[in-house]
Write a protein that holds these residues in place. Structure first.
Motif, PDB file in Angstrom:
ATOM      1  N   GLY A  78       0.863  -1.317   0.202  1.00 29.69           N
ATOM      2  CA  GLY A  78       0.080   0.048  -0.003  1.00 29.69           C
ATOM      3  C   GLY A  78       1.022   1.254   0.042  1.00 29.69           C
ATOM      4  O   GLY A  78       0.509   2.186  -0.758  1.00 29.69           O
ATOM      5  N   LEU A  79       2.094   1.381   0.679  1.00 30.21           N
ATOM      6  CA  LEU A  79       2.824   2.481   0.815  1.00 30.21           C
ATOM      7  C   LEU A  79       3.510   2.637  -0.614  1.00 30.21           C
ATOM      8  O   LEU A  79       3.621   3.601  -0.812  1.00 30.21           O
ATOM      9  N   TYR A  82       0.847   4.091  -2.970  1.00 37.10           N
ATOM     10  CA  TYR A  82       0.616   5.279  -2.605  1.00 37.10           C
ATOM     11  C   TYR A  82       1.667   6.397  -3.170  1.00 37.10           C
ATOM     12  O   TYR A  82       1.401   7.411  -3.794  1.00 37.10           O
ATOM     13  N   SER A  86       0.536   9.185  -5.663  1.00 40.36           N
ATOM     14  CA  SER A  86       0.792  10.337  -4.943  1.00 40.36           C
ATOM     15  C   SER A  86       0.967  11.747  -6.067  1.00 40.36           C
ATOM     16  O   SER A  86       1.579  11.157  -6.976  1.00 40.36           O
ATOM     17  N   LEU A  97      -5.177   8.004  -6.811  1.00 38.21           N
ATOM     18  CA  LEU A  97      -5.279   8.219  -5.277  1.00 38.21           C
ATOM     19  C   LEU A  97      -6.491   8.205  -4.851  1.00 38.21           C
ATOM     20  O   LEU A  97      -7.221   9.354  -5.185  1.00 38.21           O
ATOM     21  N   TYR A  98      -6.878   7.247  -3.741  1.00 41.03           N
ATOM     22  CA  TYR A  98      -7.921   7.304  -3.065  1.00 41.03           C
ATOM     23  C   TYR A  98      -9.370   7.354  -4.262  1.00 41.03           C
ATOM     24  O   TYR A  98     -10.356   7.960  -4.158  1.00 41.03           O
ATOM     25  N   ALA A 102      -7.232   2.782  -7.527  1.00 41.29           N
ATOM     26  CA  ALA A 102      -6.015   2.544  -6.738  1.00 41.29           C
ATOM     27  C   ALA A 102      -6.104   1.243  -6.090  1.00 41.29           C
ATOM     28  O   ALA A 102      -5.145   0.436  -5.710  1.00 41.29           O
ATOM     29  N   ALA A 106      -3.540  -1.714  -5.906  1.00 41.01           N
ATOM     30  CA  ALA A 106      -3.204  -2.646  -4.721  1.00 41.01           C
ATOM     31  C   ALA A 106      -3.399  -4.005  -4.470  1.00 41.01           C
ATOM     32  O   ALA A 106      -2.321  -4.692  -4.340  1.00 41.01           O
ATOM     33  N   ILE A 176      -4.687   2.414   2.731  1.00 42.26           N
ATOM     34  CA  ILE A 176      -3.733   3.498   2.576  1.00 42.26           C
ATOM     35  C   ILE A 176      -4.100   4.119   1.237  1.00 42.26           C
ATOM     36  O   ILE A 176      -4.042   5.128   1.112  1.00 42.26           O
ATOM     37  N   VAL A 177      -4.298   3.288   0.144  1.00 40.94           N
ATOM     38  CA  VAL A 177      -4.631   3.830  -1.254  1.00 40.94           C
ATOM     39  C   VAL A 177      -5.896   4.190  -1.306  1.00 40.94           C
ATOM     40  O   VAL A 177      -6.065   5.250  -2.274  1.00 40.94           O
ATOM     41  N   GLY A 179      -8.445   5.165   1.215  1.00 41.48           N
ATOM     42  CA  GLY A 179      -8.792   6.096   1.909  1.00 41.48           C
ATOM     43  C   GLY A 179     -10.190   6.098   2.929  1.00 41.48           C
ATOM     44  O   GLY A 179     -10.284   6.761   3.570  1.00 41.48           O
TER      45      GLY A 179
END
Length: 235
Positions: A78-79, A82, A86, A97-98, A102, A106, A176-177, A179
């Protein structure tokens, strides 16, 4: 104890009344996980079958990476996604993203190594079993691969179901991605985490029961398909 029973009662009420919020979350979860499973199956099965049949430079490294990525923590995936999506990342211009896209990306990253490793094992075993017969038919590499994929179709469906089970239960990477945005990116696992932290146990329990039901259905389908695959293997 009374609150516990009341929460279960309300949870079953939400399920059997097809609560709109509950239905929206479940449908989005299925849409995201099925899309990720299809994408991961297409990539992972192709790669796994190629690794099983062909010999090429870097084959061993790809297999090692695929096996290693099966154990990657979802939050790390996820990081990484992200950072890619981002505004400061290389794919930030797409504005993904969000969004459900996304989350699909992931989950695809998480499921693809599983599909690759399991498919490689299935096709390699089948290739070893049929190698002499395939040589006698003088089949080319592409025909050999096509034949093995068709013969392993039931086993490959179980691979896809295993990947779906992994995707639908995922929470770390998608929160994470995605939200966990209401009506946009809220899926079952992230909603369970949120509603539990808010103390709304009824909705969390209802989603948990549905998630368990899906898990049981996937495992039942896996067992049925394995039995079918075994029967076809001996016919």
């Amino acid at each position: 104890m009374q609150d516990f029973a009341a929460s279960f009662s309300l949870a079953f009420s939400l399920i059997f009344s097809a609560d709109p919020e509950l239905a929206e979350i479940v449908l989005l979860s299925l849409k995201v996980s099925l899309s990720a499973t299809l994408a991961a199956s297409a990539i992972g099965m192709s790669l796994g079958a190629a690794i099983a049949i062909f010999r090429f430079p870097g084959r061993g490294a790809i297999l090692v990476i695929a096996n290693a990525m099966m154990g990657l923590p979802p939050v790390v995936v996820g990081l990484a996604i992200y950072m890619l999506l981002s505004n400061a990342g290389p794919l930030g211009g797409f504005g993904l993203l969000y969004s459900p896209t996304a989350m699909i990306i992931a989950q695809t990253v998480l499921v693809t190594p599983i599909a690759t490793a399991l498919t490689r094992q299935v096709i390699a075993d089948l290739h070893g079993e049929y190698d002499e017969q395939l040589r006698s038919l003088a089949l080319g590499p592409v025909d050999t691969l096509t034949t093995l994929l068709w013969d392993a179709r039931f086993s490959l469906i179980t691979v896809a179901l295993a990947g779906f089970g992994r995707a639908i239960a995922e929470v770390g990477a998608v929160i994470i991605v995605g939200g966990n945005i209401n009506h946009v990116t809220r899926v079952m696992t992230t909603a369970i985490a949120l509603e539990t932290s808010k103390g709304d146990l009824a909705l969390a329990l209802a989603l948990g029961l549905i998630l368990i039901g899906i898990s049981i259905a996937v495992n039942a389908a896996l067992m049925a398909l394995k039995g079918t695959a075994r029967r076809f293997a001996y016919e």
